[in-house]
Design a protein around this motif. Structure first.
Motif, PDB file in Angstrom:
ATOM      1  N   VAL A  93      -8.719 -24.455  14.369  1.00  0.00           N
ATOM      2  CA  VAL A  93      -8.321 -23.816  15.625  1.00  0.00           C
ATOM      3  C   VAL A  93      -8.480 -24.792  16.788  1.00  0.00           C
ATOM      4  CG1 VAL A  93      -8.960 -22.028  17.298  1.00  0.00           C
ATOM      5  CG2 VAL A  93      -8.773 -21.453  14.867  1.00  0.00           C
ATOM      6  N   ARG A  94      -9.587 -25.510  16.797  1.00  0.00           N
ATOM      7  CA  ARG A  94      -9.837 -26.455  17.895  1.00  0.00           C
ATOM      8  C   ARG A  94      -8.877 -27.642  17.868  1.00  0.00           C
ATOM      9  NH1 ARG A  94     -14.534 -24.824  20.280  1.00  0.00           N
ATOM     10  NH2 ARG A  94     -15.963 -23.604  18.983  1.00  0.00           N
ATOM     11  N   ALA A  95      -8.233 -27.873  16.724  1.00  0.00           N
ATOM     12  CA  ALA A  95      -7.304 -29.004  16.593  1.00  0.00           C
ATOM     13  C   ALA A  95      -5.856 -28.612  16.876  1.00  0.00           C
ATOM     14  CB  ALA A  95      -7.416 -29.593  15.188  1.00  0.00           C
ATOM     15  N   TRP A  96      -5.575 -27.329  17.069  1.00  0.00           N
ATOM     16  CA  TRP A  96      -4.194 -26.915  17.314  1.00  0.00           C
ATOM     17  C   TRP A  96      -3.642 -27.570  18.574  1.00  0.00           C
ATOM     18  CZ3 TRP A  96      -4.878 -20.917  16.426  1.00  0.00           C
ATOM     19  CH2 TRP A  96      -4.970 -20.675  15.040  1.00  0.00           C
ATOM     20  N   THR A  97      -2.445 -28.092  18.481  1.00  0.00           N
ATOM     21  CA  THR A  97      -1.801 -28.730  19.637  1.00  0.00           C
ATOM     22  C   THR A  97      -0.801 -27.802  20.319  1.00  0.00           C
ATOM     23  OG1 THR A  97      -0.185 -29.734  18.120  1.00  0.00           O
ATOM     24  CG2 THR A  97      -2.085 -31.071  18.767  1.00  0.00           C
ATOM     25  N   VAL A  98      -0.276 -26.831  19.599  1.00  0.00           N
ATOM     26  CA  VAL A  98       0.566 -25.782  20.176  1.00  0.00           C
ATOM     27  C   VAL A  98      -0.195 -24.478  20.002  1.00  0.00           C
ATOM     28  CG1 VAL A  98       2.747 -24.524  20.030  1.00  0.00           C
ATOM     29  CG2 VAL A  98       2.711 -27.006  19.684  1.00  0.00           C
ATOM     30  N   LEU A  99      -0.577 -23.862  21.111  1.00  0.00           N
ATOM     31  CA  LEU A  99      -1.453 -22.704  21.047  1.00  0.00           C
ATOM     32  C   LEU A  99      -0.656 -21.410  20.985  1.00  0.00           C
ATOM     33  CD1 LEU A  99      -4.197 -23.643  23.671  1.00  0.00           C
ATOM     34  CD2 LEU A  99      -4.004 -24.284  21.259  1.00  0.00           C
ATOM     35  N   PRO A 100      -0.950 -20.555  20.006  1.00  0.00           N
ATOM     36  CA  PRO A 100      -0.346 -19.232  20.003  1.00  0.00           C
ATOM     37  C   PRO A 100      -0.922 -18.410  21.146  1.00  0.00           C
ATOM     38  CG  PRO A 100      -2.046 -19.356  18.340  1.00  0.00           C
ATOM     39  CD  PRO A 100      -1.908 -20.749  18.902  1.00  0.00           C
ATOM     40  N   ASP A 101      -0.256 -17.313  21.470  1.00  0.00           N
ATOM     41  CA  ASP A 101      -0.781 -16.433  22.516  1.00  0.00           C
ATOM     42  C   ASP A 101      -2.009 -15.677  22.033  1.00  0.00           C
ATOM     43  OD1 ASP A 101       1.356 -16.583  24.733  1.00  0.00           O
ATOM     44  OD2 ASP A 101       2.528 -16.270  22.900  1.00  0.00           O
ATOM     45  N   HIS A 102      -2.039 -15.369  20.747  1.00  0.00           N
ATOM     46  CA  HIS A 102      -3.189 -14.670  20.181  1.00  0.00           C
ATOM     47  C   HIS A 102      -3.305 -15.003  18.699  1.00  0.00           C
ATOM     48  CE1 HIS A 102      -0.286 -11.727  18.554  1.00  0.00           C
ATOM     49  NE2 HIS A 102       0.197 -11.594  19.779  1.00  0.00           N
ATOM     50  N   ALA A 103      -4.466 -14.683  18.145  1.00  0.00           N
ATOM     51  CA  ALA A 103      -4.711 -14.902  16.719  1.00  0.00           C
ATOM     52  C   ALA A 103      -5.638 -13.807  16.228  1.00  0.00           C
ATOM     53  CB  ALA A 103      -5.332 -16.276  16.470  1.00  0.00           C
ATOM     54  N   SER A 104      -5.415 -13.361  15.009  1.00  0.00           N
ATOM     55  CA  SER A 104      -6.264 -12.322  14.431  1.00  0.00           C
ATOM     56  C   SER A 104      -7.486 -12.943  13.763  1.00  0.00           C
ATOM     57  CB  SER A 104      -5.472 -11.486  13.422  1.00  0.00           C
ATOM     58  OG  SER A 104      -4.966 -12.298  12.370  1.00  0.00           O
TER      59      SER A 104
END
Length: 243
Positions: A93-104
């Protein structure tokens, strides 16, 4: 709010028209939004069709969907089946470069608070996945940051309609102290009864090939959009019948 859940952990062996690669997810999302969906949940897949939280897959899926439905919130899973170790999941999660609006985040899974903390640090909205028949509700309510989530994703695991509706009522009672929006949904044979129950309670809900492969009349669902159209009809009809 009606969310479309485009694919889930399913494979093409279960559903030949399941959207898997980014272009397919984008097309399915566009059709579902046109049909009435206002939020999107998807599972990024690797080249073998398995769920993954790797940055490349998340970025490709989220970017493709956003390009076709700009302004519509897009969320992803952080399920332990994709990456078993919670520390590794949080690191992804901390490495994501494109962030979703939310995550379950599923609160019956080990390390849920650790993954949720990573999402909060990235300012990604959290859908707190609370499964019926598990200690998830108690774990979530005991979490000191529980009021910071975007919503609770109340997931009914019972599959017979009558049992599912009873379980939904019980779970909503347990979640009442959360004081946060609830999205209620079921799966399989219980997907439509729970959607109707959610509509009668005026709760957010969801539908899509992750949860249901059949329309309310029992016929195979040809697409996510067809499921969304059927859900919209039920929600509209229920709202008219509910004082």
């Amino acid at each position: 709010m009606l969310q479309v859940c485009l694919n889930g952990v399913r494979s093409r062996a279960e559903c030949s028209h399941l959207p898997v690669i980014p272009d397919e997810l984008a097309a399915a999302a566009q059709e579902a939004v046109t049909a009435g969906a206002t939020d999107i949940h998807l599972h990024p897949k690797d080249r073998h069709g398995q769920d993954t939280l790797d940055d490349d897959a998340v970025a490709a899926a989220v970017s493709a969907v956003r390009a076709t439905v700009p302004g519509v919130p897009v969320g992803v899973t952080t399920g332990a089946w994709a990456t078993a170790d919670p520390q590794a999941r949080a690191a992804q999660v901390r490495a994501w470069t494109v962030l979703p609006d939310h995550a379950s985040v599923n609160w019956h899974e080990d390390g849920a608070a650790q993954v949720a903390a990573a999402l909060l640090d990235r300012e990604i909205g959290i859908e707190a996945g609370v499964y019926s028949g598990t200690p998830a509700a108690q774990r979530f309510l005991a979490w000191p940051e529980s009021r910071r989530v975007l919503r609770v994703l109340a997931e009914i695991t019972e599959t017979t309609p009558q049992d599912a509706v009873h379980a939904a009522a019980d779970l909503l009672d347990h979640l009442a102290p959360a004081a946060t929006p609830v999205l209620l949904h079921g799966e399989g044979a219980a997907a439509w009864p729970i959607l109707h129950f959610a509509a009668s309670r005026r709760l957010d809900t969801r539908i899509g090939l992750e949860d249901a492969l059949h329309l309310p009349d029992g016929s195979p669902a040809p697409s996510n959009a067809a499921l969304v159209r059927a859900a919209r009809e039920i929600i509209q009809r229920t709202s008219q019948d509910t004082p």
